[in-house]
Design a protein around this motif. Structure first.
Motif, PDB file in Angstrom:
ATOM      1  N   LYS A  82       0.826  -1.207   0.000  1.00 17.42           N
ATOM      2  CA  LYS A  82       0.000   0.000   0.000  1.00 17.42           C
ATOM      3  C   LYS A  82       0.859   1.255   0.000  1.00 17.42           C
ATOM      4  O   LYS A  82       0.504   2.258  -0.610  1.00 17.42           O
ATOM      5  N   ARG A  85       2.818   1.769  -4.045  1.00 20.91           N
ATOM      6  CA  ARG A  85       1.894   1.342  -5.101  1.00 20.91           C
ATOM      7  C   ARG A  85       2.596   1.150  -6.446  1.00 20.91           C
ATOM      8  O   ARG A  85       2.241   0.268  -7.209  1.00 20.91           O
ATOM      9  N   ALA A  88       4.162  -2.244  -6.370  1.00 17.60           N
ATOM     10  CA  ALA A  88       3.123  -3.263  -6.494  1.00 17.60           C
ATOM     11  C   ALA A  88       2.645  -3.368  -7.938  1.00 17.60           C
ATOM     12  O   ALA A  88       2.447  -4.475  -8.460  1.00 17.60           O
ATOM     13  N   LEU A  89       2.452  -2.245  -8.586  1.00 16.27           N
ATOM     14  CA  LEU A  89       2.029  -2.244  -9.988  1.00 16.27           C
ATOM     15  C   LEU A  89       3.089  -2.895 -10.875  1.00 16.27           C
ATOM     16  O   LEU A  89       2.775  -3.676 -11.768  1.00 16.27           O
TER      17      LEU A  89
END
Length: 106
Positions: A82, A85, A88-89
């Protein structure tokens, strides 16, 4: 004054009882509200909690140390994703590319 009660669990050793106490402390309960008492060959962990927090305390008492560790680490991983991001992407895109490459092979 909110209603309070006791949540408790029996453990076979002092080290297991201390580990349960630590799980409660890491779960947000006050260290001074948790007692360890000897009962025969085992140890009982008692915690004074409000009724609305009793279920959470009982779940922490019932949780095994391994399960608790995995739960904490999983929560830390979710928080890291979180907070990052873009990372994570990027990881999701890389995983998608890897799956696409596997299905594309002749």
């Amino acid at each position: 004054m909110p209603d309070t009660g006791l949540a408790s669990a029996l453990f076979p050793s002092l080290s297991a009882a201390r580990a349960a106490k630590q799980r409660l402390v890491s779960g947000g309960f006050a260290r001074n509200s948790i007692d360890i008492e000897r009962h025969g060959d085992g140890f009982e962990v008692l915690i004074h909690v409000r009724d609305e927090h009793r279920e959470h305390a009982e779940s922490l008492l019932a949780r095994s140390p391994i399960t608790h560790s995995l739960h904490e680490r999983g929560g830390q991983a979710v928080t890291a994703f979180k907070d990052n991001r873009l990372l994570a992407l990027g990881l999701a895109g890389l995983a998608g590319f890897a799956v696409f490459s596997l299905f594309r092979r002749p």
